[in-house]
Design a protein around this motif. Structure first.
Motif, PDB file in Angstrom:
ATOM      1  N   THR A  56       0.583   7.425  -0.134  1.00  0.00           N
ATOM      2  CA  THR A  56      -0.565   7.534  -1.039  1.00  0.00           C
ATOM      3  C   THR A  56      -0.817   6.285  -1.859  1.00  0.00           C
ATOM      4  O   THR A  56      -1.837   6.197  -2.525  1.00  0.00           O
ATOM      5  CB  THR A  56      -0.361   8.707  -2.024  1.00  0.00           C
ATOM      6  N   GLY A  57       0.107   5.334  -1.851  1.00  0.00           N
ATOM      7  CA  GLY A  57      -0.039   4.138  -2.667  1.00  0.00           C
ATOM      8  C   GLY A  57       0.512   4.302  -4.069  1.00  0.00           C
ATOM      9  O   GLY A  57       0.434   3.387  -4.884  1.00  0.00           O
ATOM     10  N   LEU A  58       1.090   5.465  -4.365  1.00  0.00           N
ATOM     11  CA  LEU A  58       1.603   5.729  -5.701  1.00  0.00           C
ATOM     12  C   LEU A  58       2.778   4.813  -6.037  1.00  0.00           C
ATOM     13  O   LEU A  58       2.825   4.221  -7.115  1.00  0.00           O
ATOM     14  CB  LEU A  58       2.013   7.193  -5.838  1.00  0.00           C
ATOM     15  N   SER A  59       3.717   4.666  -5.123  1.00  0.00           N
ATOM     16  CA  SER A  59       4.882   3.813  -5.390  1.00  0.00           C
ATOM     17  C   SER A  59       4.476   2.352  -5.539  1.00  0.00           C
ATOM     18  O   SER A  59       4.989   1.643  -6.409  1.00  0.00           O
ATOM     19  CB  SER A  59       5.912   3.948  -4.270  1.00  0.00           C
ATOM     20  N   GLY A  60       3.542   1.887  -4.704  1.00  0.00           N
ATOM     21  CA  GLY A  60       3.063   0.512  -4.820  1.00  0.00           C
ATOM     22  C   GLY A  60       2.356   0.269  -6.136  1.00  0.00           C
ATOM     23  O   GLY A  60       2.548  -0.766  -6.781  1.00  0.00           O
ATOM     24  N   GLY A  61       1.545   1.221  -6.559  1.00  0.00           N
ATOM     25  CA  GLY A  61       0.845   1.084  -7.834  1.00  0.00           C
ATOM     26  C   GLY A  61       1.789   1.160  -9.016  1.00  0.00           C
ATOM     27  O   GLY A  61       1.654   0.406  -9.984  1.00  0.00           O
ATOM     28  N   LEU A  62       2.767   2.059  -8.940  1.00  0.00           N
ATOM     29  CA  LEU A  62       3.750   2.176 -10.015  1.00  0.00           C
ATOM     30  C   LEU A  62       4.602   0.916 -10.102  1.00  0.00           C
ATOM     31  O   LEU A  62       4.899   0.427 -11.192  1.00  0.00           O
ATOM     32  CB  LEU A  62       4.628   3.409  -9.786  1.00  0.00           C
ATOM     33  N   ALA A  63       4.966   0.354  -8.948  1.00  0.00           N
ATOM     34  CA  ALA A  63       5.749  -0.882  -8.932  1.00  0.00           C
ATOM     35  C   ALA A  63       4.955  -2.030  -9.544  1.00  0.00           C
ATOM     36  O   ALA A  63       5.494  -2.827 -10.315  1.00  0.00           O
ATOM     37  CB  ALA A  63       6.158  -1.226  -7.508  1.00  0.00           C
ATOM     38  N   HIS A  64       3.681  -2.116  -9.214  1.00  0.00           N
ATOM     39  CA  HIS A  64       2.838  -3.169  -9.797  1.00  0.00           C
ATOM     40  C   HIS A  64       2.730  -2.983 -11.309  1.00  0.00           C
ATOM     41  O   HIS A  64       2.798  -3.942 -12.068  1.00  0.00           O
ATOM     42  CB  HIS A  64       1.455  -3.151  -9.147  1.00  0.00           C
ATOM     43  N   HIS A  65       2.560  -1.749 -11.738  1.00  0.00           N
ATOM     44  CA  HIS A  65       2.432  -1.448 -13.170  1.00  0.00           C
ATOM     45  C   HIS A  65       3.712  -1.802 -13.927  1.00  0.00           C
ATOM     46  O   HIS A  65       3.664  -2.299 -15.049  1.00  0.00           O
ATOM     47  CB  HIS A  65       2.094   0.027 -13.352  1.00  0.00           C
ATOM     48  N   LEU A  66       4.872  -1.536 -13.310  1.00  0.00           N
ATOM     49  CA  LEU A  66       6.157  -1.806 -13.954  1.00  0.00           C
ATOM     50  C   LEU A  66       6.692  -3.203 -13.659  1.00  0.00           C
ATOM     51  O   LEU A  66       7.731  -3.584 -14.186  1.00  0.00           O
ATOM     52  CB  LEU A  66       7.196  -0.772 -13.494  1.00  0.00           C
TER      53      LEU A  66
END
Length: 83
Positions: free
Chosen positions: A22-32
Motif C-alpha cells: 500500500t505504500g504505508l511503510s515507504g511513506g512512514l519511513a520517509h516521514h521518520l
C-alpha cells in the motif's frame, strides 16, 4: 518553547514510488527519515508479537492515510497560459 515556524508540520502520506503493498511503510519511513526496510521489518516483528493488533493497525492506517500528492499540477479553470 516549540517554534512552529522553524519546524513546519509534516504530513504522513502513503508513498507512490516506494511501495510493495500500500505504500504505508515507504511513506512512514520517509516521514521518520529512516530506511523503508527497517519499517517493514518493524511491521513483521510487531505482527509476530501483537497479532492481531499490528495487522489491524496496518489495515486501518492504509485506509486512513492519504496517498502522496502528485508532483505535477493540472491546469485549473481561471489559470492563464502564455503561448
Amino acid at each position: 518553547m516549540f517554534d512552529h515556524q522553524q519546524y513546519p508540520a509534516r504530513r504522513l502520506f502513503r508513498s507512490r514510488t516506494d511501495r510493495h503493498l500500500t505504500g504505508l511503510s515507504g511513506g512512514l519511513a520517509h516521514h521518520l527519515n529512516v530506511d523503508p526496510t527497517l519499517v517493514r521489518i518493524g511491521w513483521v516483528v510487531a505482527t509476530a508479537l501483537t497479532f492481531p493488533v499490528a495487522p489491524l493497525a496496518y489495515v486501518v492506517a492504509a485506509l486512513v492515510v492519504p496517498n502522496e500528492p502528485t508532483e505535477h499540477t493540472s491546469p485549473v479553470a481561471g489559470d492563464t497560459f502564455a503561448i
